[in-house]
Scaffold this motif. Structure first.
Motif, PDB file in Angstrom:
ATOM      1  N   VAL A  30       0.843  -1.190   0.000  1.00  0.00           N
ATOM      2  CA  VAL A  30       0.000   0.000   0.000  1.00  0.00           C
ATOM      3  C   VAL A  30       0.881   1.244   0.000  1.00  0.00           C
ATOM      4  CG1 VAL A  30      -1.772   1.291   1.256  1.00  0.00           C
ATOM      5  CG2 VAL A  30      -1.841  -1.209   1.213  1.00  0.00           C
ATOM      6  N   SER A  42      -9.199   4.041   3.613  1.00  0.00           N
ATOM      7  CA  SER A  42      -8.043   3.531   2.867  1.00  0.00           C
ATOM      8  C   SER A  42      -7.122   2.815   3.841  1.00  0.00           C
ATOM      9  CB  SER A  42      -7.286   4.670   2.193  1.00  0.00           C
ATOM     10  OG  SER A  42      -8.107   5.335   1.268  1.00  0.00           O
ATOM     11  N   SER A  68      -1.168  -1.118  -4.334  1.00  0.00           N
ATOM     12  CA  SER A  68      -2.322  -0.226  -4.306  1.00  0.00           C
ATOM     13  C   SER A  68      -1.809   1.163  -3.967  1.00  0.00           C
ATOM     14  CB  SER A  68      -3.332  -0.657  -3.245  1.00  0.00           C
ATOM     15  OG  SER A  68      -3.788  -1.970  -3.496  1.00  0.00           O
ATOM     16  N   ASP A 157      -7.519   5.890  -6.422  1.00  0.00           N
ATOM     17  CA  ASP A 157      -6.623   4.777  -6.109  1.00  0.00           C
ATOM     18  C   ASP A 157      -6.359   4.003  -7.384  1.00  0.00           C
ATOM     19  OD1 ASP A 157      -8.389   2.071  -5.970  1.00  0.00           O
ATOM     20  OD2 ASP A 157      -9.543   3.721  -5.094  1.00  0.00           O
TER      21      ASP A 157
END
Length: 188
Positions: A30, A42, A68, A157
């Motif tokens: 992430v 998130s 991500s 995203d």
């Protein structure tokens, strides 16, 4: 100025601009881009970066696994902001999806991925297909019907996941290696 001096100056300028580009190696998990805070909910960041700017090669993210990236973009009255970055997938292939959600009264914009344009409105999702090699991204919140004056803010995203080699490809490569090994044994 003679040609050799001119080409030396040009090479030095190119080297200086390349040196200023930030390359982040071994990126997976992430990632949070700076600027507008990621959408509520998130996941926590494994990597936190500064705000992406209008330089397409700063940063360059070298991707090594499923990743991500969460971020945001804002166009404020009388100012112009863009999010630009590059991702290097190497020889691997990654399936990619881009999602966005407006967080202001108005939002429209354009995402350009290595020359392919996607028009964005209030919210949505778009499959970017399979990406490989060096891919450039430019998110422009100014493009569209609202013009230069209203504030336009959105979170976004980008999800990329590695596409595994087909099982047949692994078998074929194993077979080729086996044949090469047998030929080597026959020669010795």
């Amino acid at each position: 100025m003679n040609k050799s001096i001119a080409s030396g100056v040009a090479a030095l300028a190119l080297a200086a601009s390349a040196a200023s580009a930030a390359t982040i190696e071994n990126v997976s998990g992430v990632v949070h881009e700076g600027g507008v805070a990621p959408a509520a909910g998130s996941p926590a960041a494994d990597i936190k970066l500064g705000d992406f700017n209008s330089s397409i090669d700063d940063p360059i993210l070298e991707i090594v696994g499923d990743t991500s990236i969460y971020g945001g973009v804002a166009h404020r009255t009388k100012t112009k902001y863009f999010d630009s970055w590059s991702m290097d997938f190497g020889a691997d292939s990654y399936a990619a999806t881009f999602n966005w959600q407006k967080t202001s009264a108005n939002f429209d914009g354009r995402l350009v991925v290595s020359g392919i344009q996607y028009d964005l409105d209030d919210a949505g999702s778009v499959s970017l297909g399979t990406l490989t090699g060096l891919v450039t991204f430019n998110l422009d919140p100014l493009f569209g019907r609202f013009g230069p004056n209203p504030d336009e803010v959105a979170t976004w995203d980008l999800q990329v996941s590695e596409v595994p080699l087909p099982a047949g490809m692994v078998l074929m490569l194993t077979g080729i290696a086996g044949i090469a090994g047998m030929r080597k044994l026959k020669k010795s």
